[in-house]
Design a protein around this motif. Structure first.
Motif, PDB file in Angstrom:
ATOM      1  N   ARG A  24       7.881  -1.360  -2.882  1.00  0.00           N
ATOM      2  CA  ARG A  24       7.357  -1.747  -4.169  1.00  0.00           C
ATOM      3  C   ARG A  24       7.238  -3.558  -3.818  1.00  0.00           C
ATOM      4  O   ARG A  24       6.317  -3.915  -4.375  1.00  0.00           O
ATOM      5  CB  ARG A  24       8.126  -1.377  -5.291  1.00  0.00           C
ATOM      6  N   LYS A  27       4.087  -3.938  -1.752  1.00  0.00           N
ATOM      7  CA  LYS A  27       3.073  -3.648  -2.366  1.00  0.00           C
ATOM      8  C   LYS A  27       2.753  -4.856  -3.607  1.00  0.00           C
ATOM      9  O   LYS A  27       1.558  -5.177  -3.786  1.00  0.00           O
ATOM     10  CB  LYS A  27       3.172  -2.507  -3.376  1.00  0.00           C
ATOM     11  N   LEU A  28       3.684  -5.238  -4.156  1.00  0.00           N
ATOM     12  CA  LEU A  28       3.563  -6.288  -5.111  1.00  0.00           C
ATOM     13  C   LEU A  28       2.910  -7.707  -4.343  1.00  0.00           C
ATOM     14  O   LEU A  28       2.114  -8.402  -4.738  1.00  0.00           O
ATOM     15  CB  LEU A  28       4.825  -6.784  -5.832  1.00  0.00           C
ATOM     16  N   ILE A  30       1.372  -7.913  -1.596  1.00  0.00           N
ATOM     17  CA  ILE A  30      -0.168  -7.750  -1.227  1.00  0.00           C
ATOM     18  C   ILE A  30      -1.025  -7.796  -2.551  1.00  0.00           C
ATOM     19  O   ILE A  30      -1.921  -8.404  -2.464  1.00  0.00           O
ATOM     20  CB  ILE A  30      -0.222  -6.281  -0.732  1.00  0.00           C
ATOM     21  N   GLU A  31      -0.698  -7.198  -3.828  1.00  0.00           N
ATOM     22  CA  GLU A  31      -1.173  -7.328  -4.826  1.00  0.00           C
ATOM     23  C   GLU A  31      -1.555  -8.835  -5.411  1.00  0.00           C
ATOM     24  O   GLU A  31      -2.504  -9.454  -5.666  1.00  0.00           O
ATOM     25  CB  GLU A  31      -0.749  -6.506  -6.048  1.00  0.00           C
ATOM     26  N   SER A  32      -0.426  -9.836  -5.015  1.00  0.00           N
ATOM     27  CA  SER A  32      -0.522 -11.102  -5.497  1.00  0.00           C
ATOM     28  C   SER A  32      -1.064 -11.915  -4.483  1.00  0.00           C
ATOM     29  O   SER A  32      -1.343 -13.323  -4.678  1.00  0.00           O
ATOM     30  CB  SER A  32       0.795 -11.340  -5.681  1.00  0.00           C
ATOM     31  N   GLY A  33      -1.276 -11.332  -3.241  1.00  0.00           N
ATOM     32  CA  GLY A  33      -2.097 -12.305  -2.166  1.00  0.00           C
ATOM     33  C   GLY A  33      -0.986 -13.151  -1.372  1.00  0.00           C
ATOM     34  O   GLY A  33      -1.401 -13.730  -0.726  1.00  0.00           O
ATOM     35  N   THR A  37      -3.260  -8.331   4.372  1.00  0.00           N
ATOM     36  CA  THR A  37      -3.531  -7.137   5.012  1.00  0.00           C
ATOM     37  C   THR A  37      -4.855  -7.077   5.877  1.00  0.00           C
ATOM     38  O   THR A  37      -5.828  -7.826   5.376  1.00  0.00           O
ATOM     39  CB  THR A  37      -3.447  -5.768   4.047  1.00  0.00           C
ATOM     40  N   ARG A  44      -4.565   0.664   5.404  1.00  0.00           N
ATOM     41  CA  ARG A  44      -4.334  -0.764   5.027  1.00  0.00           C
ATOM     42  C   ARG A  44      -3.198  -1.207   5.757  1.00  0.00           C
ATOM     43  O   ARG A  44      -2.331  -0.616   5.663  1.00  0.00           O
ATOM     44  CB  ARG A  44      -4.168  -1.078   3.574  1.00  0.00           C
TER      45      ARG A  44
END
Length: 59
Positions: A24, A27-28, A30-33, A37, A44
């Motif tokens: 996780r 994943k966080l 990646i989501e925040s930049g 990726t 991905r």
């Protein structure tokens, strides 16, 4: 044999194992930049060197 041991691009699961964090957290990131990726077909992937840099590790 661990195929990801020398891979230039990793799955999120392998990236988490490499840097010793929970899936996780990757994943966080990646989501925040924070963690970049690349899209390879339907997958991905996370480039190894930028991942290690994001965690302050010299490649």
């Amino acid at each position: 044999m661990n195929r990801s041991a020398n891979s230039l691009a990793l799955t999120m699961k392998d990236a988490a194992k490499l840097v010793g964090v929970d899936y996780r957290t990757i994943k966080l990131g990646i989501e925040s930049g924070t963690i970049p990726t690349i899209q390879l077909g339907p997958r991905r992937m996370i480039p190894r060197v930028p991942l290690l840099r994001a965690f302050g590790v010299d490649a």
